[in-house]
Design a protein around this motif. Structure first.
Motif, PDB file in Angstrom:
ATOM      1  N   GLY A 186       0.823  -1.202   0.000  1.00 15.11           N
ATOM      2  CA  GLY A 186       0.000   0.000   0.000  1.00 15.11           C
ATOM      3  C   GLY A 186       0.856   1.251   0.000  1.00 15.11           C
ATOM      4  O   GLY A 186       1.747   1.415  -0.830  1.00 15.11           O
ATOM      5  N   SER A 187       0.627   2.132   0.973  1.00 21.62           N
ATOM      6  CA  SER A 187       1.390   3.376   1.052  1.00 21.62           C
ATOM      7  C   SER A 187       2.865   3.150   1.364  1.00 21.62           C
ATOM      8  O   SER A 187       3.699   4.028   1.130  1.00 21.62           O
ATOM      9  CB  SER A 187       0.783   4.291   2.124  1.00 21.62           C
ATOM     10  OG  SER A 187      -0.523   4.671   1.766  1.00 21.62           O
ATOM     11  N   ASP A 188       3.206   1.971   1.887  1.00 25.73           N
ATOM     12  CA  ASP A 188       4.603   1.643   2.180  1.00 25.73           C
ATOM     13  C   ASP A 188       5.279   1.145   0.906  1.00 25.73           C
ATOM     14  O   ASP A 188       5.494  -0.046   0.705  1.00 25.73           O
ATOM     15  CB  ASP A 188       4.671   0.582   3.284  1.00 25.73           C
ATOM     16  CG  ASP A 188       6.089   0.224   3.691  1.00 25.73           C
ATOM     17  OD1 ASP A 188       7.030   0.929   3.241  1.00 25.73           O
ATOM     18  OD2 ASP A 188       6.270  -0.748   4.439  1.00 25.73           O
ATOM     19  N   VAL A 189       5.605   2.083   0.020  1.00 26.12           N
ATOM     20  CA  VAL A 189       6.119   1.697  -1.289  1.00 26.12           C
ATOM     21  C   VAL A 189       7.499   1.050  -1.200  1.00 26.12           C
ATOM     22  O   VAL A 189       7.932   0.363  -2.138  1.00 26.12           O
ATOM     23  CB  VAL A 189       6.157   2.898  -2.261  1.00 26.12           C
ATOM     24  CG1 VAL A 189       4.750   3.368  -2.574  1.00 26.12           C
ATOM     25  CG2 VAL A 189       7.003   4.031  -1.708  1.00 26.12           C
ATOM     26  N   ARG A 190       8.203   1.242  -0.090  1.00 24.65           N
ATOM     27  CA  ARG A 190       9.517   0.592   0.036  1.00 24.65           C
ATOM     28  C   ARG A 190       9.369  -0.927   0.152  1.00 24.65           C
ATOM     29  O   ARG A 190      10.349  -1.654   0.001  1.00 24.65           O
ATOM     30  CB  ARG A 190      10.268   1.155   1.240  1.00 24.65           C
ATOM     31  CG  ARG A 190      10.641   2.622   1.054  1.00 24.65           C
ATOM     32  CD  ARG A 190      11.592   3.114   2.139  1.00 24.65           C
ATOM     33  NE  ARG A 190      11.821   4.550   2.022  1.00 24.65           N
ATOM     34  CZ  ARG A 190      12.686   5.110   1.192  1.00 24.65           C
ATOM     35  NH1 ARG A 190      13.419   4.348   0.398  1.00 24.65           N
ATOM     36  NH2 ARG A 190      12.837   6.422   1.150  1.00 24.65           N
ATOM     37  N   ALA A 191       8.145  -1.398   0.411  1.00 24.18           N
ATOM     38  CA  ALA A 191       7.891  -2.841   0.459  1.00 24.18           C
ATOM     39  C   ALA A 191       7.609  -3.419  -0.924  1.00 24.18           C
ATOM     40  O   ALA A 191       7.301  -4.615  -1.045  1.00 24.18           O
ATOM     41  CB  ALA A 191       6.719  -3.133   1.394  1.00 24.18           C
ATOM     42  N   ASN A 192       7.704  -2.597  -1.967  1.00 18.60           N
ATOM     43  CA  ASN A 192       7.433  -3.079  -3.324  1.00 18.60           C
ATOM     44  C   ASN A 192       8.362  -4.233  -3.703  1.00 18.60           C
ATOM     45  O   ASN A 192       9.552  -4.232  -3.358  1.00 18.60           O
ATOM     46  CB  ASN A 192       7.611  -1.950  -4.338  1.00 18.60           C
ATOM     47  CG  ASN A 192       6.444  -0.976  -4.327  1.00 18.60           C
ATOM     48  OD1 ASN A 192       5.562  -1.054  -3.483  1.00 18.60           O
ATOM     49  ND2 ASN A 192       6.455  -0.032  -5.250  1.00 18.60           N
ATOM     50  N   THR A 193       7.805  -5.178  -4.451  1.00 20.92           N
ATOM     51  CA  THR A 193       8.593  -6.330  -4.904  1.00 20.92           C
ATOM     52  C   THR A 193       8.803  -6.362  -6.409  1.00 20.92           C
ATOM     53  O   THR A 193       9.516  -7.237  -6.910  1.00 20.92           O
ATOM     54  CB  THR A 193       7.913  -7.645  -4.468  1.00 20.92           C
ATOM     55  OG1 THR A 193       6.608  -7.720  -5.055  1.00 20.92           O
ATOM     56  CG2 THR A 193       7.804  -7.725  -2.950  1.00 20.92           C
ATOM     57  N   THR A 194       8.183  -5.458  -7.148  1.00 25.25           N
ATOM     58  CA  THR A 194       8.393  -5.393  -8.591  1.00 25.25           C
ATOM     59  C   THR A 194       9.880  -5.146  -8.876  1.00 25.25           C
ATOM     60  O   THR A 194      10.515  -4.325  -8.218  1.00 25.25           O
ATOM     61  CB  THR A 194       7.541  -4.274  -9.201  1.00 25.25           C
ATOM     62  OG1 THR A 194       6.158  -4.590  -9.010  1.00 25.25           O
ATOM     63  CG2 THR A 194       7.813  -4.092 -10.680  1.00 25.25           C
ATOM     64  N   THR A 195      10.419  -5.859  -9.842  1.00 23.40           N
ATOM     65  CA  THR A 195      11.855  -5.782 -10.135  1.00 23.40           C
ATOM     66  C   THR A 195      12.123  -5.095 -11.468  1.00 23.40           C
ATOM     67  O   THR A 195      11.294  -5.118 -12.384  1.00 23.40           O
ATOM     68  CB  THR A 195      12.491  -7.180 -10.154  1.00 23.40           C
ATOM     69  OG1 THR A 195      11.872  -7.954 -11.197  1.00 23.40           O
ATOM     70  CG2 THR A 195      12.322  -7.870  -8.816  1.00 23.40           C
ATOM     71  N   ALA A 196      13.311  -4.509 -11.568  1.00 30.43           N
ATOM     72  CA  ALA A 196      13.759  -3.854 -12.799  1.00 30.43           C
ATOM     73  C   ALA A 196      15.173  -4.318 -13.104  1.00 30.43           C
ATOM     74  O   ALA A 196      16.097  -4.067 -12.333  1.00 30.43           O
ATOM     75  CB  ALA A 196      13.719  -2.338 -12.631  1.00 30.43           C
TER      76      ALA A 196
END
Length: 539
Positions: A186-196
């Protein structure tokens, strides 16, 4: 069928009026140095108040967007179909520069002029202003990559709405979206797992999912993904430079409470191609200005909803009789209507002040004020929207509860602005973060509010209480909402005392700051000039 009765005591349609004939808005526009835009704001206001535009707004909400993942023979197309009037609304918004005019023509007052137009045109339909707002916010973020900015900014700022899935540089104008949040964070975008994963030619392969991607028919998106150097920001077009479709798969559209005209989706990045915006590992820094610009639009959008509700409540009360008199002339209804107008004008005035601060990027004092002022205003004004909407609806009685009145749509829409770009707790904690990391923002805030020092004893007392609260850091996170609420009210009070009509300023200070107020709307103290206040929202 015989005629059984004559219809009487019903309210005429509110149409063919100038939505921009709003004293608080126009006064704020002049103070911001944007008087040059008044004629254009009025032109847009007359269109917004037309029966035709109101019909556009109604029909795009009753005929929601439809996701078409595949064509008739099974090819993946990932398209969203909209009612034709959606495109009419978008065309007006783009032609009037609501999406990017200040970046194309950064004259003094440009951001304030644009905010005024958003406020006016957003009263027709709030849903389509979402991609308009994201395009506005995307431009300064894109400038972190000068090459991409040089290629796409002229098209993002163009005044032509060119809908359709084509390679961006081949179009007459572009719309940008955002794709930031994920299921687990959610608002904690640092928890994103999408990779680049970098390909070595400046592009990256993006793999992952996004939980909320508003306006998925946009031409390009700014998104966050984990690169080798950390969380980073990327630009992903829907169509790649070679004309092939990017690997952006629409999974489903969200079935939302309100904002029904606008499509919000869940998407998968299936080996999508993107280009880095800013530095690797600096994704949050890259999007922070984008977030601040959309937060301004949240506050302006909530103020627009309040104005919409107050105007309709007063229109109904002027034409409806009960117990031997027009509702507007009955003391208790006058108290309710005046309270709604006070809340509306306070929201409009602070929104225009923050838009004016946006117009002064070179002024460190103004930017420090804007940083903290936006956070506290986003929290409070957006939080007040839903309660204001329900009270305005109730002024119409049972008529307000039926869809034909337009009030249920307002009521369903109202909570969104408090949720979008960080719900209440996020906004309140962000205000604490601003004060801790940029203490100059606190000084700038008090410099602003103390310009009204000595003008109203109730305001002076509130400023003193606020200083005392800020001097106590114990359990400050626990108290964050109360503290930020106080900051927002003091800021609104200061602005109204300096710039508002005396009746509105007196009512605000007596109720919101002096404590002579109940819990519900319609509990203003005796002695308030309710007639003068209500007249501010009569059309």
């Amino acid at each position: 069928m015989p005629v059984t009765h004559e219809v009487t005591n019903q309210v005429p349609l509110l149409a063919e009026y100038d939505v921009a004939a709003d004293p608080a808005l126009l006064e704020g526009l002049e103070r911001a140095g944007a008087g040059w835009a008044v004629a254009e704001v009025h032109a847009l206001g007359r269109l917004a108040g037309s029966e035709q535009a109101q019909e556009w707004g109604r029909l795009v909400n009753e005929n929601e967007p439809v996701l078409r993942t595949h064509d008739r023979v099974g090819n993946r197309i990932d398209e969203v179909e909209f009612h034709p009037y959606w495109h009419e609304l978008m065309d007006v918004a783009v032609s009037y520069g609501l999406h990017a005019a200040p970046w194309r023509d950064p004259r003094p007052g440009a951001h304030a002029a644009r905010a005024a137009k958003m406020y006016v045109w957003g009263q027709v339909d709030a849903g389509h202003t979402c991609p308009i707002s994201m395009t506005y916010a995307a431009v300064p973020a894109l400038r972190f990559n000068p090459e991409l900015s040089a290629r796409y900014e002229p098209l993002l700022a163009a005044t032509e709405y060119d809908f359709g899935l084509r390679e961006p540089s081949s179009k007459r104008g572009l719309i940008a979206g955002m794709s930031m949040t994920e299921k687990q964070g959610g608002s904690d975008v640092r928890a994103n797992t999408t990779t680049a994963r970098p390909l070595g030619d400046g592009s990256y392969v993006i793999v992952g999912h996004k939980w909320f991607t508003s306006a998925p028919m946009s031409d390009m998106f700014l998104t966050l993904a984990q690169a080798p150097g950390g969380l980073s920001c990327f630009l992903l077009p829907r169509v790649l430079p070679d004309g092939s479709r990017n690997g952006i798969r629409l999974q489903r559209l969200k079935d939302k409470l309100g904002n029904r005209s606008n499509a919000s989706s869940e998407i998968e990045y299936d080996d999508a191609i993107g280009w880095l915006v800013g530095e690797e590992g600096r994704g949050v820094r890259t999007i922070i200005e984008m977030v601040n610009n959309t937060r301004l639009d949240c506050a302006v959008g909530s103020a627009a909803g309040m104005r919409y509700g107050a105007v309709r409540a007063i229109h109904h009360a002027r034409h409806r009789r009960a117990f031997g008199a027009n509702l507007v002339d009955q003391p208790l209804m006058g108290n309710v209507l005046a309270d709604l107008v006070v809340e509306s004008e306070a929201a409009t005035t602070v929104g225009m002040r923050l838009a004016s601060a946006t117009d002064r990027p070179e002024d460190e004092q103004e930017q420090a004020f804007r940083r903290l002022g936006l956070a506290v205003t986003k929290y409070w004004v957006c939080k007040r929207g839903p309660s204001h909407a329900v009270e305005a609806l109730e002024c119409l009685g049972g008529n307000g509860y039926v869809e034909e009145s337009g009030m249920p749509r307002l009521y369903r829409e109202a909570p969104l602005m408090s949720i979008w770009e960080g719900s209440g707790n996020v906004a309140a904690l962000d205000a604490l973060r601003a004060m801790a990391k940029q203490p100059e923002s606190v000084a700038a805030y008090f410099t602003e509010v103390e310009q009204a020092s000595g003008a109203d004893a109730r305001l002076d007392d509130a400023v003193g209480r606020l200083r005392k609260e800020l001097s106590d850091l114990s359990d400050i996170e626990y108290r964050a909402r109360r503290l930020v609420e106080s900051m927002a009210l003091v800021l609104q009070g200061s602005l109204l005392v300096r710039h508002g009509t005396p009746a509105v300023a007196d009512a605000f200070c007596a109720s919101r700051l002096g404590g002579d107020w109940g819990v519900a709307f319609g509990t203003l103290p005796s002695g308030v000039d309710t007639r003068a206040i209500v007249s501010r929202a009569e059309v």
